[in-house]
Design an enzyme around this catalytic site. Structure first.
Site, short mmCIF file in Angstrom:
data_model
loop_
_atom_site.label_atom_id
_atom_site.label_comp_id
_atom_site.label_asym_id
_atom_site.label_seq_id
_atom_site.Cartn_x
_atom_site.Cartn_y
_atom_site.Cartn_z
N SER A 137 -2.28 0.32 -4.31
CA SER A 137 -2.39 0.65 -3.72
C SER A 137 -1.45 -0.14 -2.33
CB SER A 137 -3.41 1.04 -3.07
OG SER A 137 -3.44 2.02 -2.33
N ASP A 165 0.86 2.72 -8.79
CA ASP A 165 -0.13 3.56 -7.12
C ASP A 165 0.52 3.60 -6.13
OD1 ASP A 165 0.15 6.19 -6.87
OD2 ASP A 165 -1.64 6.35 -6.40
N HIS A 230 -5.43 8.60 -7.86
CA HIS A 230 -4.56 7.11 -7.17
C HIS A 230 -5.49 6.19 -7.78
CE1 HIS A 230 -2.86 4.46 -4.10
NE2 HIS A 230 -4.13 4.29 -3.54
#
Length: 301
Positions: A137, A165, A230
């Site tokens: 992230s 991600d 996610h």
């Protein structure tokens, strides 16, 4: 309530080897006094692991990545804990309001990793070719900023950056200099698993779109299951390290070929060995809903 201002003292590190798995925290100053570090580094590849927004290095899924690397026996793992700057400690109801604050800290944390890298290279003679960065992230963009900074410092490029991600909000429309980018390391591997918290934009040397990069199997309805999707990038990557499964990427097209027809020259396995395959670009990766997530009947290429 305002978040605590960023400083290098707000970032901590956990240093792990297969011989030492204690979750002791170090700062930039205390790591310089870590007498056992030199001997450890000489024997190992080095992997930095960096978490994202409102998370921490001790989150279960990041410890699982570290454990999988340590089980290979040749890694020194440095887990970057920037939870204070990532707003992890803020009041639950206001955390999302501080997202932009965490975003503004990403480059600073990236520079911090570059400073640690400089010490490893100059004090302990670690080759840049032995260092790989893994970030989830916001941690993916932090890794990219570290990659930019080490080049500015004249250290060269990291062997590889793996973006799990990478965060989409505040980054998906940015130019290369403001996000993780394929030029940040010799090889940049991106694993896409969500299209709201993450991004569908191509960012790396290879971009793997797991289940088309959104709505991961087993995560429930779109939007509602976005956090699950996610985080699934971390879990897929962990399984790939463990070699319980070769998640095979098929070149993206309107009608991607079946995995069963893949060859080493056309397709790529997600994970630590991805850069040993000749093909680059964007790949579709079919996955199952439960670990080890394989959808290829044990096929390896």
């Amino acid at each position: 309530f305002l978040p605590i201002p960023y400083s290098d003292d707000t970032v901590k590190m956990i240093i792990l080897t297969s011989e030492n798995k204690k979750h002791d925290f170090y700062t930039l100053d205390t790591i310089k006094k870590h007498n056992e570090l030199k001997e450890s580094i000489i024997k190992h590849q080095v992997a930095f692991i960096t978490h994202g927004f409102t998370s921490s290095a001790t989150a279960e899924h990041f410890l699982a990545v570290a454990e999988a690397l340590l089980d290979k026996g040749n890694y020194l793992v440095i887990m970057i804990d920037w939870r204070v700057a990532a707003c992890t400690n803020e009041i639950a109801g206001v955390k999302l309001a501080y997202y932009n604050y965490a975003v503004s800290n990403t480059r600073l944390v990236g520079n911090y990793i570059a400073t640690v890298t400089k010490m490893l290279v100059q004090k302990y003679n670690v080759p840049m070719a032995n260092i790989r960065l893994i970030g989830h992230s916001l941690g993916a963009h932090i890794s990219g900023f570290a990659g930019k900074k080490v080049q500015e410092l004249g250290l060269g490029k990291y062997s590889e950056i793996i973006g799990l991600d990478p965060a989409g909000p505040s980054f998906k429309s940015q130019e290369c200099s403001q996000r993780i980018c394929e030029t940040d390391a010799n090889y940049v591997q991106i694993i896409h698993t969500s299209n709201h918290l993450g991004t569908e934009r191509t960012l790396g040397t290879v971009d793997f779109y797991m289940n088309n990069g959104k709505n991961q199997p087993g995560c429930g309805l779109p939007i509602i299951g976005e956090t699950c999707s996610h985080t699934r990038a971390v879990k897929y990557f962990t399984e790939c390290i463990r070699h319980e499964c070769c998640l095979i990427g098929v070149p993206q097209s309107k009608n991607p070929q079946p995995v069963s027809k893949c060859t080493r020259n056309e397709c790529v396995c997600v994970g630590l060995n991805a850069k040993t395959y000749p093909k680059t670009g964007s790949f579709y990766v079919p996955v199952e809903s439960k670990a080890p997530y394989c959808n290829n009947k044990g096929k390896k290429i």
